[in-house]
Design an enzyme around this catalytic site. Structure first.
Site, PDB file in Angstrom:
ATOM      1  N   HIS A 246      15.110  47.809  30.994  1.00 50.98           N
ATOM      2  CA  HIS A 246      15.287  46.367  30.892  1.00 50.98           C
ATOM      3  C   HIS A 246      16.717  46.001  31.258  1.00 50.98           C
ATOM      4  O   HIS A 246      17.611  46.852  31.260  1.00 50.98           O
ATOM      5  CB  HIS A 246      15.008  45.890  29.460  1.00 50.98           C
ATOM      6  CG  HIS A 246      16.038  46.357  28.475  1.00 50.98           C
ATOM      7  ND1 HIS A 246      16.106  47.670  28.035  1.00 50.98           N
ATOM      8  CD2 HIS A 246      17.066  45.705  27.868  1.00 50.98           C
ATOM      9  CE1 HIS A 246      17.120  47.796  27.196  1.00 50.98           C
ATOM     10  NE2 HIS A 246      17.723  46.623  27.088  1.00 50.98           N
ATOM     11  N   ASP A 248      19.610  43.258  29.872  1.00 56.47           N
ATOM     12  CA  ASP A 248      19.843  42.416  28.704  1.00 56.47           C
ATOM     13  C   ASP A 248      19.853  40.943  29.115  1.00 56.47           C
ATOM     14  O   ASP A 248      20.611  40.558  30.008  1.00 56.47           O
ATOM     15  CB  ASP A 248      21.179  42.762  28.046  1.00 56.47           C
ATOM     16  CG  ASP A 248      21.170  44.144  27.416  1.00 56.47           C
ATOM     17  OD1 ASP A 248      20.073  44.658  27.128  1.00 56.47           O
ATOM     18  OD2 ASP A 248      22.265  44.709  27.211  1.00 56.47           O
ATOM     19  N   HIS A 302      18.678  49.407  32.353  1.00 58.43           N
ATOM     20  CA  HIS A 302      19.050  50.551  31.521  1.00 58.43           C
ATOM     21  C   HIS A 302      17.959  50.809  30.486  1.00 58.43           C
ATOM     22  O   HIS A 302      17.057  49.994  30.293  1.00 58.43           O
ATOM     23  CB  HIS A 302      20.411  50.344  30.846  1.00 58.43           C
ATOM     24  CG  HIS A 302      20.519  49.102  30.017  1.00 58.43           C
ATOM     25  ND1 HIS A 302      20.653  47.835  30.564  1.00 58.43           N
ATOM     26  CD2 HIS A 302      20.519  48.909  28.672  1.00 58.43           C
ATOM     27  CE1 HIS A 302      20.734  46.937  29.602  1.00 58.43           C
ATOM     28  NE2 HIS A 302      20.640  47.563  28.437  1.00 58.43           N
ATOM     29  N   ARG A 312      19.038  59.097  16.399  1.00 57.94           N
ATOM     30  CA  ARG A 312      20.168  58.479  17.097  1.00 57.94           C
ATOM     31  C   ARG A 312      20.407  57.085  16.519  1.00 57.94           C
ATOM     32  O   ARG A 312      19.465  56.368  16.200  1.00 57.94           O
ATOM     33  CB  ARG A 312      19.882  58.376  18.596  1.00 57.94           C
ATOM     34  CG  ARG A 312      20.975  57.690  19.406  1.00 57.94           C
ATOM     35  CD  ARG A 312      20.686  57.742  20.904  1.00 57.94           C
ATOM     36  NE  ARG A 312      21.721  57.075  21.677  1.00 57.94           N
ATOM     37  CZ  ARG A 312      21.558  55.906  22.305  1.00 57.94           C
ATOM     38  NH1 ARG A 312      20.387  55.290  22.269  1.00 57.94           N
ATOM     39  NH2 ARG A 312      22.549  55.360  22.980  1.00 57.94           N
TER      40      ARG A 312
END
Length: 380
Positions: A246, A248, A302, A312
């Site tokens: 996607h 941002d 990204h 994470r």
């Protein structure tokens, strides 16, 4: 009470009914009860993560040097930012002035929420169409290509700080007693990110050749979003994604990663990683700022990958304009384009946010699709 909450969760998704949502993603139970992840989390072959990913060369920008008044350091910082933002929109900020102890406390407090029972996290459940609250893999919003993650998001408006502490108050209202320190830490973190974002806007303004304070002043009153991202261990990371590909939709993203890593950017027709740097923030241009620059600076595709060994954690601050402020580029960035063309129509952040929350799942075409949607909407 915690045992009772966990006992009510089925093997795949919990069916804790609420007015807003009907299901919850619980990675711990999925890993305990099955060797395979549910089909909803399996991504198409052409989008599955690759094992052969090389690091992306991103510049390290010395923010303190830029702000020091040294013209040579400022010139070098603007040159590096301009080169990166024109190509892919990603760069690293060092000497940023954010207290390392604040970062440590922020990471420490994440476990108190994300490792709590599902019913406890449900107290902060994010309502459909809103940007604040807890979301578990967007279960209920989407039925396929689900991200292997949980998030907790807060709205942040700096001018409201005088009257209330938006992050702290949200936590207190939704979670109740026992989360006072949790709320204080993330209120402080959001305030630090807002301050940092305005310094970066000065840098971006100079790099674009507009007045240094232009973008800083544009964003001084803002409706931003602060998000905690938690990516649990995944038994089949080769099939899943923590966050799908996607761009941002926001203006600027300031990300801090823990030591695990997982951020990948699509540059030169291949996925490349941005390894963690504990002393730096990853900054990337979003769609709204791309529109503000008339397309000169890029909002890049990204994603986040997961692994089977370790969870994470990341923090993302999404700088956004005030909801009703009109997004349009300064004349300098329009007149400099051949024939003085505008690449995107005027819009407000509230319109764009509504589009991404209710009408379109963010991807690499979000801004273009929004422009089409907006023109069609205005034609009625």
């Amino acid at each position: 009470m915690a045992t009772e909450c966990i006992a009510t969760v089925p093997q795949i998704f919990s069916e804790n009914k609420t007015k807003e949502d009907s299901s919850i993603f619980d990675a711990k139970l999925l890993n305990q009860h099955s060797h395979h992840i549910p089909q909803q989390f399996v991504w198409p072959d052409h989008e599955k993560p690759s094992t052969d990913v090389q690091p992306l060369q991103v510049p390290l920008i010395d923010l303190a040097g830029f702000l020091s008044g040294d013209s040579c350091l400022a010139s070098e910082a603007t040159r590096l930012v301009s080169k990166a933002a024109t190509k892919h929109g990603f760069f690293l900020i060092t000497n940023h002035g954010v207290d390392e102890s604040l970062l440590s406390r922020a990471y420490l407090h994440m476990d108190s929420f994300f490792k709590a029972p599902a019913c406890e996290k449900q107290k902060a459940q994010r309502k459909w169409g809103e940007s604040s609250g807890y979301a578990s893999s967007f279960v209920g919003r989407f039925s396929s290509k689900l991200p292997w993650k949980e998030t907790l998001s807060f709205k942040f408006s700096p001018e409201e700080k005088i009257h209330s502490q938006t992050v702290k108050d949200f936590v207190s209202k939704k979670m109740g007693d026992g989360y006072e320190d949790f709320g204080k830490v993330y209120q402080e973190y959001a305030e630090a990110m807002n301050t940092l974002s305005l310094k970066i806007m000065e840098l971006l303004g100079m790099s674009l050749g507009v007045e240094r304070r232009y973008f800083k002043e544009f964003f001084e009153d803002s409706d931003s979003i602060f998000r905690l991202n938690y990516y649990p261990q995944c038994k089949q990371p080769e099939l899943a994604l923590g966050t799908g590909p996607h761009c941002d939709p926001t203006s600027l993203t300031i990300l801090h990663q823990d030591q695990v890593g997982g951020l990948q950017v699509f540059v030169d027709n291949k996925w490349q990683s941005i390894p963690p740097n504990p002393h730096a923030f990853v900054v990337n241009i979003g769609d709204t700022f791309m529109a503000l620059t008339n397309g000169r600076y890029k909002s890049c595709l990204h994603r986040a990958v997961v692994n089977s060994e370790r969870e994470r954690k990341t923090f993302a601050f999404f700088l956004c304009p005030k909801g009703e402020k009109v997004v349009k580029p300064p004349e300098e960035l329009v007149n400099g384009v051949k024939s003085g063309e505008r690449k995107y129509p005027d819009f407000t952040w509230s319109m764009f946010l509504e589009f991404t929350q209710k009408h379109y799942r963010a991807d690499m075409n979000t801004l273009d699709e929004f422009s089409i949607w907006l023109k069609n909407r205005r034609s009625f």
